[in-house]
Design a protein around this motif. Structure first.
Motif, PDB file in Angstrom:
ATOM      1  N   THR A 350       0.815  -1.224   0.000  1.00 20.51           N
ATOM      2  CA  THR A 350       0.000   0.000   0.000  1.00 20.51           C
ATOM      3  C   THR A 350       0.847   1.272   0.000  1.00 20.51           C
ATOM      4  N   LEU A 351       2.181   1.116   0.071  1.00 21.94           N
ATOM      5  CA  LEU A 351       3.074   2.264   0.185  1.00 21.94           C
ATOM      6  C   LEU A 351       3.997   2.358  -1.026  1.00 21.94           C
ATOM      7  N   SER A 352       4.561   3.512  -1.202  1.00 19.82           N
ATOM      8  CA  SER A 352       5.594   3.670  -2.223  1.00 19.82           C
ATOM      9  C   SER A 352       6.896   3.063  -1.715  1.00 19.82           C
ATOM     10  N   TYR A 353       7.809   2.829  -2.641  1.00 21.32           N
ATOM     11  CA  TYR A 353       9.102   2.245  -2.271  1.00 21.32           C
ATOM     12  C   TYR A 353       9.836   3.130  -1.266  1.00 21.32           C
ATOM     13  N   ALA A 354       9.806   4.448  -1.479  1.00 24.79           N
ATOM     14  CA  ALA A 354      10.525   5.376  -0.599  1.00 24.79           C
ATOM     15  C   ALA A 354       9.928   5.387   0.803  1.00 24.79           C
ATOM     16  N   TRP A 356       8.162   3.018   2.288  1.00 27.36           N
ATOM     17  CA  TRP A 356       8.386   1.748   2.987  1.00 27.36           C
ATOM     18  C   TRP A 356       9.798   1.684   3.573  1.00 27.36           C
ATOM     19  N   HIS A 357      10.798   2.058   2.797  1.00 25.44           N
ATOM     20  CA  HIS A 357      12.176   1.963   3.275  1.00 25.44           C
ATOM     21  C   HIS A 357      12.524   3.070   4.272  1.00 25.44           C
ATOM     22  N   LYS A 358      11.726   4.098   4.296  1.00 26.69           N
ATOM     23  CA  LYS A 358      11.920   5.131   5.309  1.00 26.69           C
ATOM     24  C   LYS A 358      11.346   4.684   6.651  1.00 26.69           C
ATOM     25  N   MET A 359      10.380   3.783   6.597  1.00 23.41           N
ATOM     26  CA  MET A 359       9.717   3.307   7.803  1.00 23.41           C
ATOM     27  C   MET A 359      10.588   2.295   8.552  1.00 23.41           C
ATOM     28  N   ASN A 360      10.601   2.380   9.861  1.00 28.34           N
ATOM     29  CA  ASN A 360      11.232   1.346  10.696  1.00 28.34           C
ATOM     30  C   ASN A 360      10.164   0.308  10.993  1.00 28.34           C
ATOM     31  N   TRP A 361      10.092  -0.726  10.132  1.00 26.00           N
ATOM     32  CA  TRP A 361       8.965  -1.655  10.206  1.00 26.00           C
ATOM     33  C   TRP A 361       8.886  -2.405  11.541  1.00 26.00           C
TER      34      TRP A 361
END
Length: 386
Positions: A350-354, A356-361
């Motif tokens: 549901t997110l863009s690539y940027a 998602w990788h910015k998020m601390n999952w």
């Protein structure tokens, strides 16, 4: 004509010589079928923790029906096993040490299962799996299994009626995976989940109990480190949340307020699981929808299965039981920051690539709101009628 004959003989000789150089005589090969990895006891003068690596090799019986020496186990059906152990710093170094202990040429093409002791699994097992993945002779279908205890001790022991311990464990895991009691975790699947940033790997966990080996649940990893275990009784619920299933059984204790000594067992389970992600301000809401159908294999209680109303009551009680246990499992996984269900993959889509990788999952995962919605349907309840 003479020149043609000489040319033919030369080519035939070259082919024969080349073939002889690549020969592998079956009787001189040691086919490794099971291997175990443990942390070796550390000596006082050692600065590093070494590995204890063991392998089992089936050996043809000479006819006596029993093995000889400490490295062999008794066998039936004309087969014994040879057991080799090495202590080393790396797995490849151990292979050299193991090779010195036998007259056979060790080969890994028949490797079926790799066992990791619990103490090693807690430290991380990727570097050992990486070695297996890089070996072209090892199949990606090799099973990954965690031992609740010492893998070496479990593998070296002879169990009554199971002379070849490695084969015993391999067949038990195959059988239990069909009923969704444990996941069928292969070298390929573990590696795939390890590199996927939206899901964490899992593996079956086994344990020695007296003169047998039993399934001890499901081992959950954060990356390559063992973190927690799911009890075997909850394995089917975990399976329902993780993916669709086409075969399984569940036994539910329906006893509670105003309900005494009431139990139901459903078999031939078929389920469909879907995940819906709803973005919210600063967080996410996840709905896991599970539809389950099955046959009543056994029912003990006061309700009448031939009445639609009573069957509907049982369906609601089983649905509530699965939902309660499922949400408790999710809470435990969130507390330990383990995304074994792969919810990160659904949110990532549901997110863009940027973003998602910015998020601390792992940190985000602990705080997302997850709810389970379960609907159980009884397909049939047997052939007997009053």
């Amino acid at each position: 004509m003479l020149k043609v004959l000489r040319l033919f003989l030369t080519v035939a000789l070259l082919v024969t010589v080349t073939g002889c150089g690549d020969q592998r005589i079956l009787e001189r090969l040691g086919f490794i079928q099971t291997t175990s990895y443990d942390l070796a006891p550390r000596k006082e003068n050692e600065s590093e923790q070494k590995l204890m690596i063991s392998v089992t090799i089936p050996r043809p019986d000479s006819g006596s029906g029993s093995g000889s020496g400490s490295g062999s186990g008794s066998g039936t059906g004309g087969v014994n096993r040879e057991f080799l152990t090495a202590i080393s710093s790396t797995s490849k170094e151990s292979r050299i040490i193991l090779s010195r202990q036998t007259e056979l040429q060790l080969v890994s093409g028949q490797l079926r299962n790799t066992l990791f002791g619990l103490s090693l699994a807690k430290q991380g097992i990727w570097k050992h799996i990486d070695t297996l993945v890089r070996d072209p002779s090892i199949s990606p279908r090799v099973k990954i299994t965690v031992v609740n205890g010492n893998a070496h001790d479990l593998l070296t022991k002879n169990y009554p009626f199971h002379p070849r311990t490695g084969q015993y464990i391999d067949r038990m895991l195959e059988k239990e995976s069909l009923s969704q009691i444990v996941p069928k975790t292969s070298l390929y699947q573990f590696t795939k989940d390890y590199f996927d940033d939206g899901i964490d790997p899992i593996a079956p966990i086994i344990k020695e109990v007296g003169d047998s080996v039993k399934i001890d649940g499901i081992a959950l990893f954060r990356k390559d480190r063992y973190i927690m275990r799911i009890d075997p009784k909850q394995s089917i619920i975990f399976a329902l949340m993780r993916a669709d299933i086409t075969q399984g059984e569940i036994s539910v204790d329906l006893s509670g307020e105003n309900r005494n000594n009431e139990h139901v067992t459903l078999s031939s389970l078929v389920s469909h699981r879907s995940v819906k992600v709803t973005p919210r301000k600063g967080n996410f809401h996840v709905d896991i929808n599970i539809k389950v159908s099955g046959s009543v294999l056994e029912y003990i209680g006061v309700l009448d299965l031939e009445k639609n109303k009573d069957r509907s009551t049982i369906e609601k009680l089983v649905s509530q039981y699965i939902r309660t246990d499922a949400e408790q499992l999710i809470a435990n996984m969130q507390q330990n920051r383990i995304d074994s269900l792969g919810l990160g993959k659904n949110i990532r889509s549901t997110l863009s690539y940027a973003k998602w990788h910015k998020m601390n999952w792992p940190d985000t995962y602990r705080n997302i709101d997850v709810q389970c919605h379960v609907k159980v349907q009884i397909k049939d309840y047997g052939m007997f009628t009053k």
